[in-house]
Design a protein around this motif. Structure first.
Motif, PDB file in Angstrom:
ATOM      1  N   SER A 291       0.823  -1.348  -0.026  1.00  0.00           N
ATOM      2  CA  SER A 291      -0.020  -0.132   0.172  1.00  0.00           C
ATOM      3  C   SER A 291       0.765   1.229  -0.077  1.00  0.00           C
ATOM      4  O   SER A 291       1.606   1.543   0.897  1.00  0.00           O
ATOM      5  CB  SER A 291      -0.929   0.001   1.262  1.00  0.00           C
ATOM      6  N   GLY A 292       0.696   2.141  -1.180  1.00  0.00           N
ATOM      7  CA  GLY A 292       1.368   3.383  -1.174  1.00  0.00           C
ATOM      8  C   GLY A 292       0.648   4.452  -0.239  1.00  0.00           C
ATOM      9  O   GLY A 292       1.445   5.312   0.375  1.00  0.00           O
ATOM     10  N   VAL A 293      -0.702   4.400  -0.089  1.00  0.00           N
ATOM     11  CA  VAL A 293      -1.186   5.300   0.760  1.00  0.00           C
ATOM     12  C   VAL A 293      -0.625   4.901   2.269  1.00  0.00           C
ATOM     13  O   VAL A 293      -0.808   5.865   3.052  1.00  0.00           O
ATOM     14  CB  VAL A 293      -2.661   4.792   0.741  1.00  0.00           C
ATOM     15  N   GLY A 294      -0.404   3.921   2.705  1.00  0.00           N
ATOM     16  CA  GLY A 294       0.211   3.597   3.911  1.00  0.00           C
ATOM     17  C   GLY A 294       1.633   3.659   4.147  1.00  0.00           C
ATOM     18  O   GLY A 294       2.180   4.206   4.886  1.00  0.00           O
ATOM     19  N   ILE A 295       2.323   2.693   3.369  1.00  0.00           N
ATOM     20  CA  ILE A 295       3.822   2.763   3.441  1.00  0.00           C
ATOM     21  C   ILE A 295       4.425   3.973   3.000  1.00  0.00           C
ATOM     22  O   ILE A 295       5.371   4.485   3.656  1.00  0.00           O
ATOM     23  CB  ILE A 295       4.076   1.491   2.802  1.00  0.00           C
ATOM     24  N   GLY A 296       4.469   4.304   1.876  1.00  0.00           N
ATOM     25  CA  GLY A 296       5.058   5.344   1.126  1.00  0.00           C
ATOM     26  C   GLY A 296       4.755   6.623   2.032  1.00  0.00           C
ATOM     27  O   GLY A 296       5.362   7.431   2.031  1.00  0.00           O
ATOM     28  N   ASN A 297       3.434   6.687   2.185  1.00  0.00           N
ATOM     29  CA  ASN A 297       2.693   7.833   2.753  1.00  0.00           C
ATOM     30  C   ASN A 297       3.666   8.086   4.330  1.00  0.00           C
ATOM     31  O   ASN A 297       4.157   9.253   4.632  1.00  0.00           O
ATOM     32  CB  ASN A 297       1.490   7.906   2.949  1.00  0.00           C
ATOM     33  N   PHE A 298       3.146   7.108   5.216  1.00  0.00           N
ATOM     34  CA  PHE A 298       3.240   7.333   6.524  1.00  0.00           C
ATOM     35  C   PHE A 298       4.785   6.577   7.097  1.00  0.00           C
ATOM     36  O   PHE A 298       5.356   7.172   8.121  1.00  0.00           O
ATOM     37  CB  PHE A 298       2.514   6.416   7.400  1.00  0.00           C
ATOM     38  N   GLU A 299       5.525   5.824   6.185  1.00  0.00           N
ATOM     39  CA  GLU A 299       6.581   5.187   6.565  1.00  0.00           C
ATOM     40  C   GLU A 299       7.753   5.749   5.813  1.00  0.00           C
ATOM     41  O   GLU A 299       9.038   5.463   5.859  1.00  0.00           O
ATOM     42  CB  GLU A 299       6.529   3.721   6.565  1.00  0.00           C
TER      43      GLU A 299
END
Length: 460
Positions: free
Chosen positions: A77-85
């Protein structure tokens, strides 16, 4: 009766949410964030989240760029991993990230392909089976978002990818160009950036054994085993046995883990394989372990409970889902979708060198960047596939001297850079698979150069 009522509620929700194939988009009070769903195909819904930069500089000579971030996996998930991590405005503790790429561009995150993260399908037959199908869905998403917004159309779009996302990026780049030329998509394609990208799986699997042997992580016996399986993968790819080659890829990873205990995302680290992982491998579950290794790595670095990303899962299914308001109740966010990966396993080992060649021939700016200590997409493998390019400028590119990279006032060498016409390559020292996390200062300055952004730089 209960199941029928739940289905009816779900259908009513969807009928309210979607209108003419496009989701109702929501935004926060100051308009700095916007998000929504696009029905990219009937009953296939892709979630997107756009952040507008507070660092925006209005400069007619250098229009403010937009970065579309494509995560790997496939199924992460880009919305989760790329975004928040990695590059978004907030970390997993919802604290401001000093190294956010918003310093250089607006950020558009998507959960791609459908079935990833918050994106979902109403019928499991709607999962994509190829990179081209994923690119077609992404092109539809871009049409729905950009064609209705003249302000967005003024900003050049840069497709920036990580890991398997690189295969999406090059296929999307070509698909978007076709849509632009046909008058169906209203945007300016600024370029494509491939970060530690799985462009040529064959070249990567052949790099693993020799690289680890030189690092003393494999002995001669381990090298022989590694090369033997790599040769089998080569024969399978030549014979069109793509699903079988994916199985062999998983087998090779298992052999290397058993022989070296090396971390595939940073070869200076140990994999930390515990007895549970080893038992799973012995039970023939090595492919599942390989699939999930990507989505666990960043969380393990941050010391998440059990190293399984449970903190991000809680965040995305709790506070963030509540904030977004439009995520269906029966959609549970996950870091990595096994079903997405399984449906793409016939395409997983296919190379996308030809697509890079096509982008270069069309004059698109293509940037490749690689972390020095990455193993899964090792620099050795990246250099090998780049030498296979048929683009007319490749020999001139390979003959150019490299330029040293520093960051801020720190005179320590942080990497190297080479460029010829529209092909650019960054060697990032001290970084593994996740360059923005491992070398944030270099990454921000690099993305600023790629996008020609007038935004503020980073200091060491």
């Amino acid at each position: 009766m209960e199941k029928f009522c739940l289905l009816l509620v779900s259908l009513l929700f969807l009928s309210l949410l979607f209108n003419g194939g496009t989701a109702r988009a929501l935004r926060n009070q100051d308009g700095s964030e916007e998000w929504g769903y696009v029905e990219v195909r009937p009953k296939a819904h892709m979630f997107w989240w756009l952040y507008r930069s507070p660092y925006r500089v209005e400069d007619p000579a250098k229009p403010w760029p937009i970065i579309l971030w494509l995560q790997g996996g496939p199924g992460a998930s880009g919305v989760g991993i790329g975004n928040f991590e990695e590059v978004g405005p907030l970390d997993t503790n919802l604290k401001p990230r000093n190294s956010t790429w918003l310093r250089k561009a607006d950020l558009l995150f998507v959960d791609n392909p459908v079935g990833t993260g918050y994106s979902f399908v109403e019928d499991t037959n709607l999962f994509v089976k190829t990179d081209e199908e994923a690119a077609k869905d992404l092109t539809t998403l871009l049409i729905k978002i950009f064609n209705r917004n003249e302000k967005l159309q003024k900003s050049p779009l840069y497709i920036v990818a990580e890991s398997y996302g690189g295969k999406y990026a090059v296929t999307l780049g070509l698909s978007a160009l076709r849509a632009i030329e046909a008058g169906n998509l209203k945007l300016k394609l600024g370029g494509v950036a491939l970060g530690d990208s799985w462009i040529s799986p064959e070249d990567f699997v052949f790099s693993w054994g020799p690289l680890l042997k030189d690092l003393s992580r494999l002995d001669d016996n381990g090298l022989q085993k590694s090369n033997s399986i790599a040769q089998k993968i080569k024969r399978q790819l030549e014979g069109g046995q793509f699903v079988e080659s994916t199985e062999s890829w998983s087998e090779l990873e298992t052999v290397i883990i058993r022989s070296s205990s090396v971390d595939f995302y940073n070869f200076l680290l140990d994999s930390g394989s515990d007895s549970t992982t080893i038992s799973a491998m012995e039970l023939g579950l090595s492919k599942r372990i390989s699939m999930r290794r990507y989505s666990k790595y960043l969380s393990s670095l941050r010391g998440a409970p059990g190293g399984d990303g449970s903190d991000l899962d809680s965040l995305m299914n709790g506070v963030i889902k509540k904030k977004l308001k439009i995520i269906p109740e029966d959609v549970t966010w996950g870091k990595q979708s096994d079903l997405v990966f399984t449906n793409l396993e016939g395409d997983f080992m296919k190379p996308r060198i030809k697509e890079v060649d096509e982008l270069l021939a069309k004059g698109v700016n293509v940037t490749v960047y690689n972390g020095q200590v990455d193993l899964i997409c090792a620099t050795k493998g990246t250099e090998a596939w780049m030498k296979k390019l048929k683009w007319e400028g490749v020999q001139n590119f390979l003959g150019k001297d490299r330029t040293v990279i520093h960051c801020g006032s720190d005179l320590t060498i942080k990497g190297y850079y080479r460029s010829y016409k529209n092909l650019h390559f960054y060697w990032i020292l001290g970084a593994g698979h996740f360059v923005p996390t491992d070398q944030p200062c270099v990454a921000i300055n690099m993305i600023g150069a790629i996008t020609q952004s007038p935004g503020p730089g980073a200091s060491s």
